[in-house]
Write a protein that holds these residues in place. Structure first.
Motif, PDB file in Angstrom:
ATOM      1  N   ILE A  40      26.071   8.510   2.502  1.00  0.00           N
ATOM      2  CA  ILE A  40      25.361   8.409   1.469  1.00  0.00           C
ATOM      3  C   ILE A  40      25.067   9.701   0.805  1.00  0.00           C
ATOM      4  O   ILE A  40      24.920   9.942  -0.279  1.00  0.00           O
ATOM      5  N   LEU A  41      24.756  10.917   1.661  1.00  0.00           N
ATOM      6  CA  LEU A  41      24.275  11.976   1.406  1.00  0.00           C
ATOM      7  C   LEU A  41      25.597  12.725   0.746  1.00  0.00           C
ATOM      8  O   LEU A  41      25.508  13.490  -0.091  1.00  0.00           O
ATOM      9  N   VAL A  42      26.795  12.902   1.489  1.00  0.00           N
ATOM     10  CA  VAL A  42      27.756  13.693   1.102  1.00  0.00           C
ATOM     11  C   VAL A  42      28.388  13.008   0.012  1.00  0.00           C
ATOM     12  O   VAL A  42      28.688  13.622  -1.315  1.00  0.00           O
ATOM     13  N   VAL A  43      28.781  11.612  -0.154  1.00  0.00           N
ATOM     14  CA  VAL A  43      29.614  11.094  -1.210  1.00  0.00           C
ATOM     15  C   VAL A  43      28.724  10.801  -2.284  1.00  0.00           C
ATOM     16  O   VAL A  43      29.144  10.616  -3.577  1.00  0.00           O
ATOM     17  N   GLY A  44      27.573  10.180  -1.900  1.00  0.00           N
ATOM     18  CA  GLY A  44      26.506   9.762  -2.832  1.00  0.00           C
ATOM     19  C   GLY A  44      25.824  10.748  -3.653  1.00  0.00           C
ATOM     20  O   GLY A  44      25.781  11.027  -4.838  1.00  0.00           O
ATOM     21  N   TRP A  45      25.186  11.581  -2.806  1.00  0.00           N
ATOM     22  CA  TRP A  45      24.241  12.702  -3.363  1.00  0.00           C
ATOM     23  C   TRP A  45      25.228  13.807  -3.789  1.00  0.00           C
ATOM     24  O   TRP A  45      25.455  14.444  -5.033  1.00  0.00           O
ATOM     25  N   LEU A  46      25.852  14.497  -2.904  1.00  0.00           N
ATOM     26  CA  LEU A  46      26.603  15.751  -3.280  1.00  0.00           C
ATOM     27  C   LEU A  46      27.982  15.484  -4.177  1.00  0.00           C
ATOM     28  O   LEU A  46      28.026  16.430  -5.075  1.00  0.00           O
ATOM     29  N   SER A  47      28.689  14.826  -3.768  1.00  0.00           N
ATOM     30  CA  SER A  47      29.875  14.437  -4.697  1.00  0.00           C
ATOM     31  C   SER A  47      29.359  14.309  -6.128  1.00  0.00           C
ATOM     32  O   SER A  47      29.955  14.630  -6.964  1.00  0.00           O
ATOM     33  N   MET A  48      28.511  13.053  -6.189  1.00  0.00           N
ATOM     34  CA  MET A  48      28.258  12.789  -7.664  1.00  0.00           C
ATOM     35  C   MET A  48      27.438  14.025  -8.210  1.00  0.00           C
ATOM     36  O   MET A  48      27.759  14.329  -9.666  1.00  0.00           O
ATOM     37  N   PHE A  49      26.612  14.443  -7.503  1.00  0.00           N
ATOM     38  CA  PHE A  49      26.066  15.999  -8.130  1.00  0.00           C
ATOM     39  C   PHE A  49      27.202  16.993  -8.654  1.00  0.00           C
ATOM     40  O   PHE A  49      26.887  17.702  -9.704  1.00  0.00           O
ATOM     41  N   ALA A  50      28.080  17.411  -7.613  1.00  0.00           N
ATOM     42  CA  ALA A  50      29.240  18.263  -8.197  1.00  0.00           C
ATOM     43  C   ALA A  50      29.715  17.630  -9.270  1.00  0.00           C
ATOM     44  O   ALA A  50      30.228  18.584 -10.097  1.00  0.00           O
ATOM     45  N   ILE A  76      31.883   3.174  -8.523  1.00  0.00           N
ATOM     46  CA  ILE A  76      32.062   1.943  -7.709  1.00  0.00           C
ATOM     47  C   ILE A  76      32.630   2.342  -6.372  1.00  0.00           C
ATOM     48  O   ILE A  76      32.226   1.585  -5.405  1.00  0.00           O
ATOM     49  N   GLY A  77      33.226   3.205  -6.288  1.00  0.00           N
ATOM     50  CA  GLY A  77      33.868   3.790  -4.744  1.00  0.00           C
ATOM     51  C   GLY A  77      32.593   4.237  -3.921  1.00  0.00           C
ATOM     52  O   GLY A  77      32.811   3.743  -2.833  1.00  0.00           O
ATOM     53  N   VAL A  78      31.775   4.930  -4.547  1.00  0.00           N
ATOM     54  CA  VAL A  78      30.663   5.409  -3.674  1.00  0.00           C
ATOM     55  C   VAL A  78      30.048   4.180  -3.205  1.00  0.00           C
ATOM     56  O   VAL A  78      29.468   4.135  -2.060  1.00  0.00           O
ATOM     57  N   PHE A  79      29.546   3.374  -4.040  1.00  0.00           N
ATOM     58  CA  PHE A  79      28.751   2.093  -3.814  1.00  0.00           C
ATOM     59  C   PHE A  79      29.594   1.173  -2.709  1.00  0.00           C
ATOM     60  O   PHE A  79      28.945   0.772  -1.872  1.00  0.00           O
TER      61      PHE A  79
END
Length: 132
Positions: A40-50, A76-79
């Motif tokens: 959640i933190l890597v793909v949800g927070w960091l990737s989305m922010f990047a 959709i993929g992160v969710f």
């Protein structure tokens, strides 16, 4: 759609979820959800922010079809990956193991497609990626 605003807001939601999960695990002493928390933190927070930073820094055309595919496949993929991972590992409803596995795999595959599209965009829209 303002891609930067969209990605920052989605990233903020995932940051809150990830921080809450981490706090809950630390307070409860159990690390059973650590893989889900990390994703959640890597793909949800960091990737989305990047991705938000990418769209803010570089003038990627708003009418780019690759951009539209990237935004929605990322969302959709992160969710799908994070919820699918939660369903797969926690099994909140008995008898749903096949559904949980498929949800997890499909979510991860859609997220993989998002990263492939991002890599393609880095080359297709390369003229917009510059220090100038």
């Amino acid at each position: 759609m303002d891609r930067t605003r969209f990605f920052v807001r989605v990233a903020a939601v995932y940051a809150l979820i990830g921080a809450f999960m981490g706090s809950h695990m630390a307070g409860g002493g159990g690390l059973e959800l650590s893989a889900i928390h990390a994703h959640i933190l890597v793909v949800g927070w960091l990737s989305m922010f990047a991705f938000a930073v990418y769209y803010k820094l570089f003038n990627i055309p708003k009418n780019s079809k690759l951009s539209v595919i990237h935004v929605w496949s990322s969302f959709i993929g992160v969710f799908g990956l994070t919820v699918g991972m939660w369903l797969y590992y926690t099994r909140p409803i008995e008898g749903m193991q096949t559904f949980n596995t498929i949800f997890f795999i499909v979510g991860g595959t859609i997220l993989l497609i998002a990263f492939v599209v991002f890599a393609i965009m880095a080359f297709v829209h390369g003229k917009f990626i510059s220090e100038e």
